[in-house]
Motif scaffolding. Structure first.
Motif, PDB file in Angstrom:
ATOM      1  N   CYS A 190       0.929  -1.249  -0.062  1.00 14.60           N
ATOM      2  CA  CYS A 190      -0.044   0.166  -0.062  1.00 14.60           C
ATOM      3  C   CYS A 190       0.886   1.208  -0.085  1.00 14.60           C
ATOM      4  O   CYS A 190       0.321   2.423  -0.267  1.00 14.60           O
ATOM      5  CB  CYS A 190      -0.867   0.092   1.152  1.00 14.60           C
ATOM      6  N   GLU A 191       1.970   1.090   0.317  1.00  9.90           N
ATOM      7  CA  GLU A 191       3.216   2.452   0.340  1.00  9.90           C
ATOM      8  C   GLU A 191       2.766   3.326   1.314  1.00  9.90           C
ATOM      9  O   GLU A 191       2.882   4.594   0.952  1.00  9.90           O
ATOM     10  CB  GLU A 191       3.162   2.705  -1.023  1.00  9.90           C
ATOM     11  N   GLU A 192       2.047   2.788   2.297  1.00 11.57           N
ATOM     12  CA  GLU A 192       1.647   3.898   3.404  1.00 11.57           C
ATOM     13  C   GLU A 192       1.657   3.315   4.766  1.00 11.57           C
ATOM     14  O   GLU A 192       1.399   2.077   4.813  1.00 11.57           O
ATOM     15  CB  GLU A 192       0.642   4.668   3.083  1.00 11.57           C
ATOM     16  N   LEU A 193       1.521   4.023   5.874  1.00 11.93           N
ATOM     17  CA  LEU A 193       1.517   3.648   7.240  1.00 11.93           C
ATOM     18  C   LEU A 193      -0.123   3.415   7.435  1.00 11.93           C
ATOM     19  O   LEU A 193      -0.858   4.396   7.082  1.00 11.93           O
ATOM     20  CB  LEU A 193       1.914   4.697   8.137  1.00 11.93           C
ATOM     21  N   ARG A 194      -0.114   2.028   7.980  1.00 14.30           N
ATOM     22  CA  ARG A 194      -1.877   1.819   8.302  1.00 14.30           C
ATOM     23  C   ARG A 194      -1.831   1.308   9.963  1.00 14.30           C
ATOM     24  O   ARG A 194      -0.827   0.890  10.380  1.00 14.30           O
ATOM     25  CB  ARG A 194      -2.267   0.856   7.446  1.00 14.30           C
ATOM     26  N   GLU A 195      -2.983   1.416  10.344  1.00 16.90           N
ATOM     27  CA  GLU A 195      -3.319   1.313  11.726  1.00 16.90           C
ATOM     28  C   GLU A 195      -2.860  -0.261  11.815  1.00 16.90           C
ATOM     29  O   GLU A 195      -3.542  -1.089  10.987  1.00 16.90           O
ATOM     30  CB  GLU A 195      -4.819   1.485  11.894  1.00 16.90           C
ATOM     31  N   GLU A 196      -2.655  -0.518  13.118  1.00 19.09           N
ATOM     32  CA  GLU A 196      -2.307  -2.025  13.557  1.00 19.09           C
ATOM     33  C   GLU A 196      -3.503  -2.824  13.374  1.00 19.09           C
ATOM     34  O   GLU A 196      -3.353  -3.957  13.204  1.00 19.09           O
ATOM     35  CB  GLU A 196      -1.832  -1.983  15.115  1.00 19.09           C
ATOM     36  N   GLU A 197      -4.541  -2.071  13.547  1.00 13.30           N
ATOM     37  CA  GLU A 197      -5.764  -3.151  13.479  1.00 13.30           C
ATOM     38  C   GLU A 197      -5.961  -3.765  12.217  1.00 13.30           C
ATOM     39  O   GLU A 197      -6.647  -4.699  12.226  1.00 13.30           O
ATOM     40  CB  GLU A 197      -6.943  -2.242  13.894  1.00 13.30           C
ATOM     41  N   GLU A 198      -5.467  -3.301  11.146  1.00 11.86           N
ATOM     42  CA  GLU A 198      -5.751  -3.825   9.818  1.00 11.86           C
ATOM     43  C   GLU A 198      -4.571  -5.035   9.571  1.00 11.86           C
ATOM     44  O   GLU A 198      -4.938  -5.810   8.499  1.00 11.86           O
ATOM     45  CB  GLU A 198      -5.335  -2.702   8.668  1.00 11.86           C
ATOM     46  N   PHE A 199      -3.650  -5.227  10.396  1.00 11.02           N
ATOM     47  CA  PHE A 199      -2.851  -6.395  10.224  1.00 11.02           C
ATOM     48  C   PHE A 199      -2.870  -7.581  11.330  1.00 11.02           C
ATOM     49  O   PHE A 199      -3.534  -7.515  12.274  1.00 11.02           O
ATOM     50  CB  PHE A 199      -1.319  -5.907  10.496  1.00 11.02           C
ATOM     51  N   HIS A 200      -2.459  -8.674  10.793  1.00 13.30           N
ATOM     52  CA  HIS A 200      -2.243  -9.912  11.454  1.00 13.30           C
ATOM     53  C   HIS A 200      -0.831 -10.420  11.438  1.00 13.30           C
ATOM     54  O   HIS A 200      -0.484 -10.531  10.331  1.00 13.30           O
ATOM     55  CB  HIS A 200      -3.242 -10.890  11.208  1.00 13.30           C
ATOM     56  N   PRO A 201      -0.198 -10.840  12.431  1.00 12.51           N
ATOM     57  CA  PRO A 201       1.052 -11.505  12.286  1.00 12.51           C
ATOM     58  C   PRO A 201       0.964 -12.927  11.957  1.00 12.51           C
ATOM     59  O   PRO A 201      -0.221 -13.518  12.398  1.00 12.51           O
ATOM     60  CB  PRO A 201       1.524 -11.471  13.809  1.00 12.51           C
ATOM     61  N   LYS A 202       1.990 -13.723  11.260  1.00 13.85           N
ATOM     62  CA  LYS A 202       1.604 -15.043  10.856  1.00 13.85           C
ATOM     63  C   LYS A 202       2.856 -15.590  11.118  1.00 13.85           C
ATOM     64  O   LYS A 202       3.015 -16.827  10.390  1.00 13.85           O
ATOM     65  CB  LYS A 202       1.367 -15.134   9.177  1.00 13.85           C
ATOM     66  N   GLY A 203       3.841 -15.372  12.004  1.00 10.10           N
ATOM     67  CA  GLY A 203       4.744 -16.306  12.460  1.00 10.10           C
ATOM     68  C   GLY A 203       5.867 -16.026  11.763  1.00 10.10           C
ATOM     69  O   GLY A 203       6.168 -14.723  11.058  1.00 10.10           O
ATOM     70  N   GLU A 204       6.996 -16.885  12.015  1.00 11.25           N
ATOM     71  CA  GLU A 204       8.322 -16.732  11.314  1.00 11.25           C
ATOM     72  C   GLU A 204       8.311 -16.583  10.020  1.00 11.25           C
ATOM     73  O   GLU A 204       7.519 -17.465   9.121  1.00 11.25           O
ATOM     74  CB  GLU A 204       9.196 -17.811  12.232  1.00 11.25           C
ATOM     75  N   ALA A 205       9.141 -15.807   9.465  1.00 12.31           N
ATOM     76  CA  ALA A 205       9.279 -15.548   7.952  1.00 12.31           C
ATOM     77  C   ALA A 205      10.475 -16.229   7.298  1.00 12.31           C
ATOM     78  O   ALA A 205      11.105 -16.954   8.244  1.00 12.31           O
ATOM     79  CB  ALA A 205       9.617 -14.188   7.747  1.00 12.31           C
ATOM     80  N   HIS A 206      10.604 -16.496   6.122  1.00 10.55           N
ATOM     81  CA  HIS A 206      11.417 -17.117   5.556  1.00 10.55           C
ATOM     82  C   HIS A 206      11.860 -18.552   5.895  1.00 10.55           C
ATOM     83  O   HIS A 206      13.069 -18.971   5.749  1.00 10.55           O
ATOM     84  CB  HIS A 206      13.005 -16.347   5.609  1.00 10.55           C
ATOM     85  N   ILE A 207      10.676 -19.221   5.889  1.00 13.13           N
ATOM     86  CA  ILE A 207      10.668 -20.770   6.112  1.00 13.13           C
ATOM     87  C   ILE A 207      10.569 -21.411   4.603  1.00 13.13           C
ATOM     88  O   ILE A 207       9.690 -20.946   4.028  1.00 13.13           O
ATOM     89  CB  ILE A 207       9.578 -21.197   7.027  1.00 13.13           C
ATOM     90  N   VAL A 208      11.481 -22.169   4.296  1.00 10.25           N
ATOM     91  CA  VAL A 208      11.695 -22.486   2.940  1.00 10.25           C
ATOM     92  C   VAL A 208      11.078 -23.931   3.132  1.00 10.25           C
ATOM     93  O   VAL A 208      11.620 -24.821   3.693  1.00 10.25           O
ATOM     94  CB  VAL A 208      13.052 -22.658   2.415  1.00 10.25           C
ATOM     95  N   ARG A 209      10.058 -24.375   2.069  1.00 19.77           N
ATOM     96  CA  ARG A 209       9.599 -25.634   2.014  1.00 19.77           C
ATOM     97  C   ARG A 209      10.549 -26.387   1.444  1.00 19.77           C
ATOM     98  O   ARG A 209      11.235 -26.191   0.109  1.00 19.77           O
ATOM     99  CB  ARG A 209       8.353 -25.579   1.153  1.00 19.77           C
ATOM    100  N   PRO A 210      10.932 -27.613   2.064  1.00 17.61           N
ATOM    101  CA  PRO A 210      11.780 -28.665   1.184  1.00 17.61           C
ATOM    102  C   PRO A 210      11.569 -28.918  -0.159  1.00 17.61           C
ATOM    103  O   PRO A 210      10.381 -29.221  -0.305  1.00 17.61           O
ATOM    104  CB  PRO A 210      11.573 -29.911   2.405  1.00 17.61           C
ATOM    105  N   LYS A 211      12.516 -29.015  -0.698  1.00 17.19           N
ATOM    106  CA  LYS A 211      12.213 -29.155  -2.256  1.00 17.19           C
ATOM    107  C   LYS A 211      11.653 -30.577  -2.711  1.00 17.19           C
ATOM    108  O   LYS A 211      10.961 -30.633  -3.533  1.00 17.19           O
ATOM    109  CB  LYS A 211      13.629 -29.088  -3.125  1.00 17.19           C
ATOM    110  N   ASP A 212      12.167 -31.504  -1.816  1.00 20.15           N
ATOM    111  CA  ASP A 212      11.721 -32.751  -2.105  1.00 20.15           C
ATOM    112  C   ASP A 212      11.098 -33.327  -0.796  1.00 20.15           C
ATOM    113  O   ASP A 212      11.867 -34.119  -0.033  1.00 20.15           O
ATOM    114  CB  ASP A 212      12.613 -33.831  -2.660  1.00 20.15           C
ATOM    115  N   PRO A 213       9.723 -32.946  -0.484  1.00 20.94           N
ATOM    116  CA  PRO A 213       9.296 -33.426   0.905  1.00 20.94           C
ATOM    117  C   PRO A 213       9.587 -34.849   1.125  1.00 20.94           C
ATOM    118  O   PRO A 213       9.672 -35.422   2.202  1.00 20.94           O
ATOM    119  CB  PRO A 213       7.911 -33.143   0.736  1.00 20.94           C
ATOM    120  N   GLU A 214       9.341 -35.835  -0.035  1.00 19.84           N
ATOM    121  CA  GLU A 214       9.573 -37.327   0.101  1.00 19.84           C
ATOM    122  C   GLU A 214      10.791 -37.549   0.831  1.00 19.84           C
ATOM    123  O   GLU A 214      11.137 -39.076   1.169  1.00 19.84           O
ATOM    124  CB  GLU A 214       9.087 -38.081  -1.293  1.00 19.84           C
TER     125      GLU A 214
END
Ligand SMILES: [Zn+2]
Lengths: 130, 216
Positions: free
Chosen positions: A9-33
């Motif tokens: 949005c390129e602007e500051l917004r009220e905290e109420e508009e956001f939700h935290p979703k936990g740790e970032a940069h978690i990479v899904r394993p390329k080959d789960p199997e």
């Protein structure tokens, strides 16, 4: 009133508009199997809980509804920067501790003291990033 | 995914020629909460632009911009949280997110518009969803309209922060809606059907001190 800068949005917004979703940069394993149970369990359930600098995933839930990243100090609650998905943080624990990783001790508490000194980070929170 | 599913969509005219009763999301609210009439004392006036055509466009900005320019004669808004309007102000396109726009046209035009856009977009990667039945548009005017908004949303509605041509999705009375300012004096609220009655009653309550009137 606590404002968060949404990089889409390129602007500051009220905290109420956001939700935290936990740790970032978690990479899904390329080959789960090919993962061991431990590796897969680690990917699914285990998260870091540092004292200090933490990179988190947030969503602008009542707004553009995009996910983005936040670098936040878990001690002071200060948001040091926000950046788009796919980008890398410019503020890290290592960066704030002067690149010194102190063995296996988390450097976040050391980094915390230099938080206020990071001009770039403050600028990004105020929405002055290019 | 095969090419046929990716590029072909069934397009339905949701306004068939035969008479099928259709009501605005606020029909029930008018019935149960009433419509205070506009008087000399009214410093806020509310007006519903019911049954307009609402469409969500998703896809890349460049390809969508070219298509809407060709079909509607004006392009996508260039910046986040802004609005572009046709010359007569009857049609609008609003930025909702980096790959999502809301198009509002006079009711009845949306089916033709959707077909024309699909034709113009060809094989491009995009989505068009007719959401006309899911939301409605309210107009708010009067010298106390901004004060009424200040009581309802944490978003800064001061003219410096909310110039003409801006539009945002934000918190409103603990629900959420799209708030936009197409002209100097007029504010527009795009309400979801499920929030419409609640927001309408909130507006009547918050507007009571300004003798809010609802135009028919
Ligand atoms: Zn946003």
């Amino acid at each position: 009133m606590f404002h968060i800068y949404c990089p889409y949005c390129e602007e500051l917004r009220e905290e109420e508009e956001f939700h935290p979703k936990g740790e970032a940069h978690i990479v899904r394993p390329k080959d789960p199997e090919a993962c061991t149970d431990e590796e897969w369990g680690d990917y699914l359930f285990f998260r870091d809980n540092p004292r200090g600098i933490h990179h988190e995933l947030w969503v602008h839930a009542v707004g553009c509804r995009k996910f983005f990243n936040v670098t936040r100090n878990t001690v002071t609650y200060e948001i040091l920067e926000t950046y788009k998905i796919g980008e890398r943080p410019t503020v890290t624990a290592e960066h704030l501790a002067g690149g010194d990783k102190q063995g296996n001790v988390q450097v976040a508490s050391g980094g915390q003291q230099t938080v206020g000194a990071s001009g770039a980070a403050v600028a990004s929170v105020k929405g002055e990033r290019a | 995914m095969s090419d046929s599913t990716a590029t072909r969509a069934n397009v339905y005219d949701v306004r068939p020629k035969t008479e099928v009763p259709a009501e605005s999301p606020l029909a029930w609210s008018y019935h149960t909460s009433g419509r205070p009439s506009v008087s000399q004392k009214s410093r806020v006036v509310l007006r519903e632009r019911a049954m307009a055509g609402h469409m969500i466009l998703r896809g890349g900005a460049i390809v969508l911009d070219e298509a809407v320019r060709g079909v509607l004669g004006f392009g996508l808004p260039a910046r986040p949280n802004t609005l572009s309007l046709s010359d007569d102000g009857a049609r609008s396109i609003q930025w909702l997110s980096p790959d999502e726009w809301l198009v509002i046209v006079p009711g009845g035009e949306e089916f033709t518009l959707e077909r024309q856009l699909r034709e113009a977009l060809g094989d491009a990667h995009y989505a068009i969803v007719n959401v006309s039945g899911g939301q409605t548009l309210l107009e708010l005017e009067g010298d106390k309209a901004r004060e009424l908004l200040m009581k309802s949303t944490p978003y800064d509605v001061h003219p410096d922060a909310f110039p003409v041509g801006k539009g945002v999705t934000t918190v409103f009375a603990k629900a959420n809606l799209i708030l936009r300012r197409p002209t100097e004096t007029r504010w527009e609220l795009v309400l979801r059907r499920s929030f419409a009655d609640y927001c309408y009653r909130w507006l009547l309550d918050a507007g009571a001190e300004y003798a809010i009137g609802v135009e028919k």
